[in-house]
Design an enzyme around this catalytic site. Sequence first.
Site, PDB file in Angstrom:
ATOM      1  N   HIS A 207       0.815  -1.215   0.000  1.00 34.82           N
ATOM      2  CA  HIS A 207       0.000   0.000   0.000  1.00 34.82           C
ATOM      3  C   HIS A 207       0.847   1.262   0.000  1.00 34.82           C
ATOM      4  O   HIS A 207       0.311   2.367  -0.120  1.00 34.82           O
ATOM      5  CB  HIS A 207      -0.945   0.002   1.215  1.00 34.82           C
ATOM      6  N   ASP A 237      -0.295  -7.495   0.753  1.00 33.52           N
ATOM      7  CA  ASP A 237       0.250  -6.167   1.029  1.00 33.52           C
ATOM      8  C   ASP A 237       1.776  -6.208   0.991  1.00 33.52           C
ATOM      9  O   ASP A 237       2.442  -6.152   2.022  1.00 33.52           O
ATOM     10  CB  ASP A 237      -0.244  -5.658   2.388  1.00 33.52           C
ATOM     11  N   GLY A 318       3.889   5.908   9.249  1.00 25.72           N
ATOM     12  CA  GLY A 318       5.298   5.994   8.890  1.00 25.72           C
ATOM     13  C   GLY A 318       6.030   4.690   9.101  1.00 25.72           C
ATOM     14  O   GLY A 318       7.127   4.503   8.587  1.00 25.72           O
ATOM     15  N   SER A 320       4.838   1.768   8.136  1.00 27.30           N
ATOM     16  CA  SER A 320       4.436   0.811   7.104  1.00 27.30           C
ATOM     17  C   SER A 320       5.631   0.216   6.386  1.00 27.30           C
ATOM     18  O   SER A 320       6.576   0.925   6.021  1.00 27.30           O
ATOM     19  CB  SER A 320       3.542   1.495   6.070  1.00 27.30           C
ATOM     20  N   SER A 335       1.876  -3.993   7.860  1.00 29.86           N
ATOM     21  CA  SER A 335       0.759  -3.670   6.977  1.00 29.86           C
ATOM     22  C   SER A 335      -0.079  -2.537   7.554  1.00 29.86           C
ATOM     23  O   SER A 335      -0.196  -1.475   6.957  1.00 29.86           O
ATOM     24  CB  SER A 335      -0.118  -4.909   6.744  1.00 29.86           C
TER      25      SER A 335
END
Length: 460
Positions: A207, A237, A318, A320, A335
């Site tokens: 993402h 993801d 931040g 991710s 995720s």
Amino acid sequence: MRHVRRRVVRRVTRLTAVAGLLLGGAMVTQAAMAAESPGATAVPRSAPPSSVDLGSGLAARLGASRTAGNWIGADGRPVVAVTDAAAAAEVRRAGAEPRIVRHSMAELRSAASTLRAAPRVAGTAWVMDYRSNRVVVEADRTVSVSDWGRMSRVAGGIGPFVHMERTRGAFTTRLNGAQPILSTGGRCSAGFNVTDGKTDFILTAGHCGPAGSTWFADNQGDRQLGRTVRSTFPGNDFSLVQYASGRAGEGAGIVAIGGGKGVRITGTADASVGQRVFRSGSTSGLHDGRVTGLNATVNYPEGTVTGLIQTTVCAEPGDSGGPLFSDGIALGVTSGGSGDCTQGGTTFFQPVTKALSALGMKLLVSAPQSGGQGSVPATAPPGSASRGSIAPGAASPGSSATAGDGTNAATLVSRLTDPGTVGPGLLIIAGSLVALVATRWIRAEQDRKAYQRYYSATWG
């Protein structure tokens, strides 16, 4: 007798020097061969299944109709949920702890399939909770009363083992890990370095950006890292960012945990329920927690993602794409989830093994350090330390290392003395050559002086 002793010393010195040349040559050859072997630093390596993790093997052998998942107990032993006494006896004979439950894995999976087939409600998530033998459905604060009622009716139609509960915060992707990577779409964290054998990539969250996104290592856009070449979200993801240079560089097998420190990554494995794990991200740094569920489904506002690892580790925007690991074993990339690192919450991770398999990639790893904190013994499979061979509370992030961007090279002395390189062999060869030259020079000098003495006595 003095000249006899000198002759003996010279011969011993020459023999030692010749032996040193042979030994140094052998060491250089061995180091060169080792540098091409799978055990070298920053080479592809995947951890084989752990020999001590009996739970998954027993569950697979007994089947979905007689078991209902497995996890790591408080004492570090594998626990297997079973539905009958005969299966419990077999688990006990194998050395694991049985737990007799009412609902089988087949029933839990059927319940999850029914929930997945129902109309999608953003802000909900569910996971098969092996320890409570339930399917737990969570709804965040964004879910309306009407949607909550609709989901409750679906759950009620499945059976009483589907449990509904509210959770704090909102389920969001953590866009905005260990090291920050930035693009025009936002900020994410680098997960793990991977390779296809020719080119190196960063494995991060899908993402974070679609294929074609350009990533930088600074806010000014002066240091381009690379470009996203593959991205999968929703559904899964994960994504691949290809390095602009094609190479990850030094420290490819290290993930940063803050303060200039890092953890050596030595292999990959699947997470286990009950396992203590660590997550590092560019926003919140290093945090730990427990794995509470596997194969979780999350309905983000952007779409549904399945097959995730559910944990109690906190995360913030931040983080991710940042790495999830335990004892130096790569487990997942961040995720999304709910909450923050002040109040806590739930965070979900894309399993690394699934992503690597789908992408056809191998993890770039560091050679484990013997005796280091959390290092994997050379005699054990690379994944064994994180797969239940120790109690979950005894898990550690992994062996420590200095984290950086690869621009600070090791000193010449450290390179020459590193037993994993050709340095020690070259030093022995150089010393042996010096010894040979010295003995020849000393012999020549002694002969010259002897001749001078003879000449002086004869013609003086």
